[in-house]
Design a protein around this motif. Structure first.
Motif, PDB file in Angstrom:
ATOM      1  N   THR A  24       3.110   2.265  17.025  1.00 41.36           N
ATOM      2  CA  THR A  24       1.839   2.977  16.411  1.00 41.36           C
ATOM      3  C   THR A  24       1.489   1.958  15.173  1.00 41.36           C
ATOM      4  O   THR A  24       0.450   1.961  14.770  1.00 41.36           O
ATOM      5  N   ILE A  25       2.598   1.697  14.336  1.00 41.69           N
ATOM      6  CA  ILE A  25       2.460   0.778  13.132  1.00 41.69           C
ATOM      7  C   ILE A  25       1.224  -0.306  13.554  1.00 41.69           C
ATOM      8  O   ILE A  25       0.390  -0.987  12.986  1.00 41.69           O
ATOM      9  N   ALA A  26       1.818  -1.289  14.617  1.00 46.43           N
ATOM     10  CA  ALA A  26       1.089  -2.201  15.168  1.00 46.43           C
ATOM     11  C   ALA A  26      -0.325  -2.115  15.623  1.00 46.43           C
ATOM     12  O   ALA A  26      -1.086  -2.640  15.418  1.00 46.43           O
ATOM     13  N   SER A  27      -0.562  -0.871  15.972  1.00 46.02           N
ATOM     14  CA  SER A  27      -1.949  -0.571  16.474  1.00 46.02           C
ATOM     15  C   SER A  27      -2.721   0.220  15.389  1.00 46.02           C
ATOM     16  O   SER A  27      -3.710   0.829  15.457  1.00 46.02           O
ATOM     17  N   ALA A  28      -2.145   0.353  14.119  1.00 44.31           N
ATOM     18  CA  ALA A  28      -2.551   0.854  13.021  1.00 44.31           C
ATOM     19  C   ALA A  28      -2.692   2.361  13.004  1.00 44.31           C
ATOM     20  O   ALA A  28      -3.512   2.989  12.143  1.00 44.31           O
ATOM     21  N   GLU A  29      -1.975   2.886  13.783  1.00 43.51           N
ATOM     22  CA  GLU A  29      -2.010   4.456  14.132  1.00 43.51           C
ATOM     23  C   GLU A  29      -0.649   4.929  13.318  1.00 43.51           C
ATOM     24  O   GLU A  29      -0.635   6.157  13.634  1.00 43.51           O
ATOM     25  N   GLY A  30      -0.001   4.192  12.651  1.00 39.26           N
ATOM     26  CA  GLY A  30       1.195   4.639  12.227  1.00 39.26           C
ATOM     27  C   GLY A  30       1.073   5.483  10.812  1.00 39.26           C
ATOM     28  O   GLY A  30       1.520   4.931   9.847  1.00 39.26           O
ATOM     29  N   LEU A  31       0.673   6.652  10.996  1.00 36.10           N
ATOM     30  CA  LEU A  31       0.215   7.434   9.535  1.00 36.10           C
ATOM     31  C   LEU A  31       1.446   8.235   9.225  1.00 36.10           C
ATOM     32  O   LEU A  31       1.335   9.263   8.674  1.00 36.10           O
ATOM     33  N   THR A  32       2.755   7.654   9.629  1.00 35.02           N
ATOM     34  CA  THR A  32       3.941   8.421   9.035  1.00 35.02           C
ATOM     35  C   THR A  32       4.213   7.676   7.655  1.00 35.02           C
ATOM     36  O   THR A  32       3.736   6.528   7.269  1.00 35.02           O
ATOM     37  N   LYS A  33       4.765   8.395   6.810  1.00 36.23           N
ATOM     38  CA  LYS A  33       5.045   7.899   5.236  1.00 36.23           C
ATOM     39  C   LYS A  33       6.096   6.779   5.417  1.00 36.23           C
ATOM     40  O   LYS A  33       6.965   6.783   6.090  1.00 36.23           O
ATOM     41  N   ASP A  34       5.727   5.796   4.610  1.00 33.18           N
ATOM     42  CA  ASP A  34       6.456   4.654   4.694  1.00 33.18           C
ATOM     43  C   ASP A  34       7.548   4.559   3.204  1.00 33.18           C
ATOM     44  O   ASP A  34       8.677   4.726   3.582  1.00 33.18           O
ATOM     45  N   ASN A  35       6.981   4.945   2.156  1.00 32.76           N
ATOM     46  CA  ASN A  35       7.929   4.941   0.831  1.00 32.76           C
ATOM     47  C   ASN A  35       7.162   6.148   0.070  1.00 32.76           C
ATOM     48  O   ASN A  35       5.787   5.965   0.026  1.00 32.76           O
ATOM     49  N   ALA A  36       7.870   6.613  -1.185  1.00 28.91           N
ATOM     50  CA  ALA A  36       7.294   7.187  -2.163  1.00 28.91           C
ATOM     51  C   ALA A  36       8.312   6.809  -3.477  1.00 28.91           C
ATOM     52  O   ALA A  36       9.412   6.780  -3.286  1.00 28.91           O
ATOM     53  N   VAL A  37       7.495   6.730  -4.507  1.00 25.74           N
ATOM     54  CA  VAL A  37       7.974   6.643  -5.719  1.00 25.74           C
ATOM     55  C   VAL A  37       7.662   7.744  -6.672  1.00 25.74           C
ATOM     56  O   VAL A  37       6.397   8.072  -6.556  1.00 25.74           O
ATOM     57  N   ALA A  38       8.707   8.242  -7.435  1.00 29.39           N
ATOM     58  CA  ALA A  38       8.363   9.636  -8.393  1.00 29.39           C
ATOM     59  C   ALA A  38       9.141   9.384  -9.602  1.00 29.39           C
ATOM     60  O   ALA A  38      10.194   8.993  -9.754  1.00 29.39           O
ATOM     61  N   LEU A  39       8.459   9.701 -10.622  1.00 27.57           N
ATOM     62  CA  LEU A  39       8.986   9.796 -11.826  1.00 27.57           C
ATOM     63  C   LEU A  39       8.408  10.902 -12.712  1.00 27.57           C
ATOM     64  O   LEU A  39       7.303  11.433 -12.437  1.00 27.57           O
ATOM     65  N   GLN A  40       9.391  11.272 -13.382  1.00 27.94           N
ATOM     66  CA  GLN A  40       9.047  12.696 -14.311  1.00 27.94           C
ATOM     67  C   GLN A  40       9.759  12.464 -15.646  1.00 27.94           C
ATOM     68  O   GLN A  40      10.684  11.889 -15.664  1.00 27.94           O
ATOM     69  N   ALA A  41       9.035  13.097 -16.920  1.00 25.47           N
ATOM     70  CA  ALA A  41       9.508  12.947 -17.824  1.00 25.47           C
ATOM     71  C   ALA A  41       9.220  14.530 -18.457  1.00 25.47           C
ATOM     72  O   ALA A  41       8.334  14.820 -18.221  1.00 25.47           O
ATOM     73  N   GLY A  42       9.985  14.703 -19.674  1.00 30.97           N
ATOM     74  CA  GLY A  42      10.050  15.760 -20.117  1.00 30.97           C
ATOM     75  C   GLY A  42      10.563  15.585 -21.678  1.00 30.97           C
ATOM     76  O   GLY A  42      11.443  14.939 -21.964  1.00 30.97           O
ATOM     77  N   TYR A  43       9.821  16.224 -22.723  1.00 25.61           N
ATOM     78  CA  TYR A  43      10.444  15.930 -23.993  1.00 25.61           C
ATOM     79  C   TYR A  43       9.902  17.357 -24.618  1.00 25.61           C
ATOM     80  O   TYR A  43       8.989  17.843 -24.732  1.00 25.61           O
ATOM     81  N   ASP A  44      11.220  17.867 -25.372  1.00 30.83           N
ATOM     82  CA  ASP A  44      11.219  19.249 -26.064  1.00 30.83           C
ATOM     83  C   ASP A  44      10.954  18.863 -27.597  1.00 30.83           C
ATOM     84  O   ASP A  44      11.759  18.419 -28.196  1.00 30.83           O
ATOM     85  N   MET A  45       9.879  19.139 -28.127  1.00 31.46           N
ATOM     86  CA  MET A  45       9.623  18.793 -29.581  1.00 31.46           C
ATOM     87  C   MET A  45      10.027  20.059 -30.431  1.00 31.46           C
ATOM     88  O   MET A  45       9.653  19.644 -31.672  1.00 31.46           O
TER      89      MET A  45
END
Length: 186
Positions: A24-45
């Protein structure tokens, strides 16, 4: 990856998915997730807490979604005031095969028409909210919140496809909501 030092909190993650189908990837129908990058930050002032979140998700072919959220929380006695801003953008939808989207009636439209609709699925959605929480006790509180947002082209695509009313496809509209919540934990 997690980093905690005093008032600063940082979290990062990378996920790579192995459930992809090469055919399905070769036919461009591969709508599965490939990768994900996640970043979170918190600061208590001390007088306020700041937060930041970022997620970028890519499909095996085509769509890429980038989400960003910023928030602040300010406690004042029994009150806690807060606000958030978020943005989600979608790109690359037209890079996938038209048949990858079951909502598109491919028999009724030409391939060029379908690709045109798919390009209109790219776009950005934004949202914001403000709220206040009043603690009546340790276990009971009242929260009042107002939120406003716009829909992205892709969200419209998922909701309406290119079916009966093509004018709604890719149409971005604003919506809002006001809520009051009484909460008690047992």
């Amino acid at each position: 990856m997690v980093y905690l030092k005093g008032a600063l909190q940082l979290v990062g993650a990378y996920r790579s998915y192995d459930n992809r189908n090469a055919v399905t990837i070769a036919s461009a129908e591969g709508l599965t997730k490939d990768n994900a990058v996640a970043l979170q930050a918190g600061y208590d002032m001390g007088v306020a807490k700041l937060g930041f979140g970022f997620v970028n998700t890519k499909a095996s072919v085509g769509p890429q979604v980038t989400d960003l959220t910023l928030g602040v929380s300010v406690p004042v006695g029994a009150w806690n005031f807060g606000a958030t801003f978020s943005r989600s953008s979608t790109s690359g939808v037209a890079d996938a095969a038209a048949t990858a989207f079951p909502a598109v009636p491919s028999a009724a439209l030409s391939s060029a028409d379908i690709k045109s609709f798919m390009q209109r699925a790219d776009g950005a959605a934004t949202g914001m909210s403000i709220g206040a929480q009043y603690n009546l006790s340790k276990r009971t509180n009242v929260t009042v919140k107002y939120a406003s947002w716009t829909r992205s082209g892709y969200e419209q695509f998922e909701a309406f496809g290119a079916s009966s009313n093509l004018g709604e496809f890719g149409y971005t509209t604003a919506a809002n909501e006001t809520s009051i919540l009484l909460s008690h934990s047992f």
